[in-house]
Design a protein around this motif. Structure first.
Motif, PDB file in Angstrom:
ATOM      1  N   GLY A   1      20.942  14.811  73.222  1.00 58.12           N
ATOM      2  CA  GLY A   1      21.670  15.194  74.428  1.00 58.12           C
ATOM      3  C   GLY A   1      22.346  14.024  75.119  1.00 58.12           C
ATOM      4  N   GLY A   2      22.591  12.936  74.396  1.00 63.82           N
ATOM      5  CA  GLY A   2      23.439  11.883  74.925  1.00 63.82           C
ATOM      6  C   GLY A   2      22.759  10.605  75.344  1.00 63.82           C
ATOM      7  N   LEU A   3      21.416  10.549  75.393  1.00 63.56           N
ATOM      8  CA  LEU A   3      20.720   9.335  75.791  1.00 63.56           C
ATOM      9  C   LEU A   3      20.414   8.482  74.568  1.00 63.56           C
ATOM     10  N   THR A   4      20.398   7.177  74.744  1.00 65.23           N
ATOM     11  CA  THR A   4      19.924   6.304  73.680  1.00 65.23           C
ATOM     12  C   THR A   4      18.405   6.408  73.618  1.00 65.23           C
ATOM     13  N   PRO A   5      17.777   5.987  72.518  1.00 71.15           N
ATOM     14  CA  PRO A   5      16.309   6.009  72.483  1.00 71.15           C
ATOM     15  C   PRO A   5      15.681   5.243  73.642  1.00 71.15           C
ATOM     16  N   ALA A   6      16.250   4.079  73.996  1.00 73.04           N
ATOM     17  CA  ALA A   6      15.697   3.308  75.114  1.00 73.04           C
ATOM     18  C   ALA A   6      15.858   4.067  76.427  1.00 73.04           C
ATOM     19  N   GLU A   7      16.981   4.753  76.617  1.00 73.13           N
ATOM     20  CA  GLU A   7      17.176   5.533  77.834  1.00 73.13           C
ATOM     21  C   GLU A   7      16.208   6.709  77.895  1.00 73.13           C
ATOM     22  N   ALA A   8      15.968   7.324  76.753  1.00 73.61           N
ATOM     23  CA  ALA A   8      15.024   8.442  76.724  1.00 73.61           C
ATOM     24  C   ALA A   8      13.620   7.964  77.059  1.00 73.61           C
TER      25      ALA A   8
END
Length: 694
Positions: free
Chosen positions: A582-589
């Motif tokens: 849904g658009g987030l990077t793994p780090a953002e998630a």
């Protein structure tokens, strides 16, 4: 001739008699929400099972023919499942061959004698059939189809509601044990467990008492497991050779050592930290990643959910509605570690009274009743109140205002005949479920009744949704203006919209074959009504639009809170995968499910990052989750509340095949300044232990 022979043998376990009708009531939170009607005529049983709870529930007919030892040689189930999906299941055994067809699979197996079949779409009466078959088996245990072994354990005999009964526990069928109460004639008096309570007609007022009994039995079991799998030490614990993930920067740092004393991080030092001082225990990280504990921001706590959560690396949850007395009793047990589990932040459930009412929390019919409920939750320190489907729209604003005056937040579903735009403006801090948000763009709030399963099945209309339309832009603009967040529970929509019989969903592929056979079969079924290929593709396209909606919200700076509406922990891991889709990077998630959740909960000064003085809610995995979020699915060690847990031990105790090995633990040498060694469980040091049973 064979026909009459097995009828005679069947009578040993299931006495022959004239046709009899037995009626059971399904009870939830003191109210009757369903029924079981069984007509027995010799070796034939016809069962009608119906549940209407929260606008949903299974409704099906069972036709059973019993053979030797009370084991069915024919079992047919037809009707609909919980969400309205079609059910057509058959089992038969004849001439040494068993054949079955269910939503999960079709199978044929040569078996020399009739073997108990575990129904994919079962009922309380099915639990009774299992118990009677086990009673007739040596040792009250028997192998079952399609796989596994069922055991029946007698717990006690006593009078209940004036009826002499014996209580038995059924293990091996599913993730959770079930309980059946049989009278002196071995007829079913009650069946209860995680799926609810069914009790003989006329005894409905005692249903809550059975629910409490089941809860106590489960509590005793979970306490025993909790004591076995929690490891505590007198001295510091050094977690060596790990890369620490920092949510503030989104970076995975160089090799470090994190030192923990009881439940607080006392230091983070570079490298392996040097020689391990006397009196300290070391855990070898092996170059893996250490990150703060994960969160499930939409949970409904059960007595054993904590074990599943810890094994998945979830150390905090937001309980979004529960039986109030149950949760109030459980919270201190979780805080003390007597029951293993995450930190639970409770939200208070408030539902309006209607034919579709959910039965958790408080069900209200007036503003005064709603005010009383708000004050009850405020007095007990609840974080927020949560409004549900049957709330009258005109009650939302005054109750939200009062909740905020008392220092609580406001969240919930968008009530039937209301809209996301209105609840945002009337005080919601967070909307629960991405479908509750999107339905405002798909349905007519004056006509469409979302108290029914329509609130889920109508999501098929999202296939043609224009995310650039004025209604979408208006709602997103209001969310920005009012600072309203969304707890997504996208994984539950995936499970619903993409559920297909005999198919393992992408979200289940990494863990399902480790689970008990009944749970595996339960996940391979269709939960939505599909009339043909067009419906199939519409649901697929609609779920793609759900992911596009997540991208839109993320691009607009709307906070999304990972949640599941489930309690297994596996779904939270999949939710984070869906965040990356849904658009987030793994780090953002990973940041969204660690520090961002703690900021939302107002605890980021104490939890959410790994630093000196912070609470040590820590997860160790091999690999780098900032590159591949899938890494979070294999935690090797979890710390919470001063205790160390190894997911492999928890899974083994729950009847789940472990996924990874535990890290090496180097026991403490005697501390000359203290005069004794740090204490830990011998199992951590490679000593034998028994993880089977409870």
């Amino acid at each position: 001739m064979k026909y009459f022979a097995w009828i005679a043998l069947a009578a040993i376990a299931w006495p022959a008699c004239a046709a009899t009708t037995e009626k059971m009531s399904v009870v939830s939170n003191g109210e009757t929400v369903g029924s079981v009607v069984a007509v027995t005529d010799g070796n034939h049983i016809a069962v009608d099972y119906r549940v209407d709870d929260n606008g949903r529930g299974p409704k099906h007919h069972e036709d059973i023919v019993l053979g030797q030892g009370g084991i069915p040689i024919s079992w047919r189930v037809s009707g609909t499942s919980m969400m309205g999906g079609p059910v057509q299941e058959t089992f038969s055994w004849a001439d040494g061959t068993a054949h079955w067809v269910s939503q999960a699979e079709e199978g044929t197996l040569a078996v020399g004698k009739s073997t108990l079949y575990i129904v994919n779409d079962d009922s309380p009466w099915a639990q009774y059939v299992y118990a009677r078959a086990a009673l007739a088996a040596p040792g009250h245990a028997l192998d079952v189809l399609p796989g596994g072994r069922l055991t029946l354990t007698r717990l006690f005999s006593r009078a209940f509601a004036g009826v002499p009964v014996t209580l038995y526990r059924i293990d091996g069928v599913d993730l959770h044990p079930g309980y059946v109460m049989l009278d002196k004639a071995n007829r079913l008096f009650a069946a209860f467990g995680q799926k609810g309570v069914a009790i003989r007609e006329g005894f409905e007022k005692r249903g809550d008492e059975l629910a409490a009994l089941g809860a106590q039995l489960d509590t005793d079991r979970v306490k025993a497991i909790s004591a076995r799998v929690a490891h505590r030490f007198d001295g510091p614990v050094r977690i060596r050779n790990v890369h620490v993930f920092d949510p503030l920067t989104g970076q995975r740092g160089p090799l470090s050592t994190v030192i923990v004393m009881r439940d607080v991080v006392s230091a983070v030092v570079p490298g392996d930290g040097g020689p391990v001082p006397d009196g300290e225990t070391a855990i070898e990280g092996g170059g893996g990643t250490l990150y703060p504990g994960l969160h499930d921001m939409h949970s409904h706590t059960t007595i054993d959910s904590g074990l599943f959560y810890l094994a998945a690396g979830v150390t905090s949850t937001r309980d979004m509605g529960n039986n109030n007395s149950f949760l109030q009793k459980l919270l201190p047990q979780l805080d003390s570690g007597e029951v293993a589990g995450p930190r639970v932040v409770p939200d208070g459930f408030i539902e309006g009274r209607s034919p579709y009412s959910a039965r958790d929390g408080f069900v209200i019919g007036s503003l005064d009743e709603g005010m009383n409920a708000v004050h009850w939750y405020a007095d007990r320190g609840y974080f927020q109140v949560k409004f549900y489907n049957s709330m009258k729209p005109d009650l939302i604003k005054p109750l939200a205002d009062e909740a905020k005056r008392l220092g609580m937040g406001v969240t919930g579903h968008v009530p039937a005949f209301d809209s996301p735009d209105r609840v945002i403006q009337e005080g919601y801090n967070t909307i629960a479920h991405i479908n509750q948000l999107m339905l405002g763009w798909l349905l007519d709030p004056e006509k469409d009744d979302t108290r029914t399963p329509l609130r889920l099945t109508a999501m098929v209309k999202a296939a043609d949704l224009d995310l650039g339309s004025a209604p979408v832009s208006r709602t997103v603009g209001l969310m920005r203006a009012y600072g309203v967040s969304l707890d997504t529970t996208t994984v539950i929509l995936e499970r619903l919209m993409l559920s297909r019989a005999r198919t393992t969903q992408a979200g289940d592929a990494d863990y399902l074959d480790h689970m008990p056979i009944s749970y595996q079969r339960y996940r391979k079924r269709t939960f939505v009504p599909l009339k043909g290929p067009a419906d199939d593709q519409a649901y697929v396209k609609a779920f793609d639009k759900v992911l596009e909606t997540m991208k839109l919200l993320h691009a607009n700076g709307i906070q999304m809170l990972p949640g599941t509406d489930d309690t297994t922990g596996f779904t939270l891991q999949r939710e984070l995968e869906l965040y990356t889709k849904g658009g987030l990077t793994p780090a953002e998630a990973l940041k969204a499910d660690t520090l961002d959740c703690e900021t939302y909960l107002g605890r980021s000064d104490r939890i959410g990052t790994i630093a000196k003085g912070k609470l040590a809610d820590l997860i160790l995995v091999a690999g780098d989750p900032t590159v591949d979020i899938n890494v979070v699915k294999r935690p090797r060690m979890v710390m919470r509340g001063g205790a160390v847990y190894f997911p492999s031990e928890i899974h083994a105790a729950l009847g789940i095949k472990p996924f990874v090995s535990s890290p090496e633990v180097i026991p403490a040498r005697p501390d000359p300044l203290k005069g004794s060694a740090a204490k830990g469980s011998g199992a951590m040091f490679g000593w034998p232990r028994d993880d089977d049973g409870d």
